[in-house]
Structures are given as C-alpha cells and as structure tokens.
Design a protein around this motif. Structure first.
Motif, PDB file in Angstrom:
ATOM      1  N   SER A   1       0.830  -1.197   0.000  1.00 12.30           N
ATOM      2  CA  SER A   1       0.000   0.000   0.000  1.00 12.30           C
ATOM      3  C   SER A   1       0.867   1.251   0.000  1.00 12.30           C
ATOM      4  O   SER A   1       1.939   1.279   0.584  1.00 12.30           O
ATOM      5  N   THR A   2       0.358   2.273  -0.652  1.00 11.67           N
ATOM      6  CA  THR A   2       1.020   3.563  -0.575  1.00 11.67           C
ATOM      7  C   THR A   2       0.575   4.246   0.706  1.00 11.67           C
ATOM      8  O   THR A   2      -0.287   3.752   1.419  1.00 11.67           O
ATOM      9  N   GLY A   3       1.142   5.388   1.005  1.00  7.60           N
ATOM     10  CA  GLY A   3       0.783   6.105   2.215  1.00  7.60           C
ATOM     11  C   GLY A   3      -0.680   6.504   2.248  1.00  7.60           C
ATOM     12  O   GLY A   3      -1.345   6.379   3.260  1.00  7.60           O
ATOM     13  N   VAL A   4      -1.197   6.988   1.114  1.00  2.46           N
ATOM     14  CA  VAL A   4      -2.589   7.435   1.052  1.00  2.46           C
ATOM     15  C   VAL A   4      -3.533   6.240   1.180  1.00  2.46           C
ATOM     16  O   VAL A   4      -4.531   6.306   1.908  1.00  2.46           O
ATOM     17  N   ALA A   5      -3.213   5.154   0.509  1.00  2.00           N
ATOM     18  CA  ALA A   5      -4.065   3.971   0.582  1.00  2.00           C
ATOM     19  C   ALA A   5      -4.083   3.412   1.997  1.00  2.00           C
ATOM     20  O   ALA A   5      -5.128   2.978   2.486  1.00  2.00           O
ATOM     21  N   GLU A   6      -2.945   3.421   2.653  1.00  2.00           N
ATOM     22  CA  GLU A   6      -2.874   2.914   4.027  1.00  2.00           C
ATOM     23  C   GLU A   6      -3.677   3.803   4.979  1.00  2.00           C
ATOM     24  O   GLU A   6      -4.370   3.308   5.866  1.00  2.00           O
ATOM     25  N   LYS A   7      -3.609   5.122   4.770  1.00  4.02           N
ATOM     26  CA  LYS A   7      -4.392   6.045   5.610  1.00  4.02           C
ATOM     27  C   LYS A   7      -5.890   5.828   5.399  1.00  4.02           C
ATOM     28  O   LYS A   7      -6.663   5.837   6.355  1.00  4.02           O
ATOM     29  N   ASN A   8      -6.299   5.664   4.141  1.00 10.32           N
ATOM     30  CA  ASN A   8      -7.719   5.433   3.861  1.00 10.32           C
ATOM     31  C   ASN A   8      -8.183   4.105   4.439  1.00 10.32           C
ATOM     32  O   ASN A   8      -9.295   4.011   4.976  1.00 10.32           O
TER      33      ASN A   8
ATOM     34  N   ARG B   1      -8.727   4.611   8.053  1.00 10.32           N
ATOM     35  CA  ARG B   1      -9.981   5.344   8.293  1.00 10.32           C
ATOM     36  C   ARG B   1     -11.190   4.430   8.159  1.00 10.32           C
ATOM     37  O   ARG B   1     -12.120   4.483   8.973  1.00 10.32           O
TER      38      ARG B   1
END
Length: 82
Positions: free
Chosen positions: A47-54, A57
């Motif tokens: 996962s990228t950083g944004v995908a991991e954050k989403n 969430r």
C-alpha cells in the motif's frame, strides 16, 4: 422491535467479517499474522501512504459502527427482556 434486533445482528455479523478483512489488508510492519498470508512477498501489492491512511480510516469507521451496533443490541436486550 424484532426487525430492529435482526437488522442489528446482521449488521454485526457483516461488520465482523469486513473488519477481519480490513485488518488483514493492513501493511505488515513486523511479521505477524499478515505475513503468514503473503504480506511481504511482492512489492507491487504494498500500500502507498494514502491507501494505508484510507484503509485505516475505513477500519476505524467500521469498528465504531460495530461497537455502536453491539451497544444497541445490548440496550435493546436489556430493556425488552428478549
């Protein structure tokens, strides 16, 4: 009232399965259970950083809804005696 109880029970079961999937999808940081399912085998699936954050969430939102549904079932059961 029975419809509400059945709806909450279905919601709890569905969210339990979804939470299990979300937790297993998280990036492996140090072995653990996700490593047993091929967590570190390919770099293209990381996962990228944004995908991991989403994903975090979504996991938190599902856990909050799951908790509220469990509490709702407990309150309904307590006061209706079913």
């Amino acid at each position: 009232m029975n419809f509400l109880i059945i709806a909450l029970q279905v919601l709890v079961v569905a969210l339990s399965i979804i939470l299990g999937a979300f937790i297993l999808l998280h990036k492996a940081s140090g072995g653990g259970v996700s490593g047993m399912f091929g967590g570190g085998m390919t770099n293209s699936l990381n996962s990228t950083g944004v995908a991991e954050k989403n994903l975090t969430r979504f996991t938190i939102a599902a856990a909050v809804i799951w908790s509220v549904a469990i509490m709702g079932l407990g309150i309904i059961t307590r006061f209706t005696g079913q």
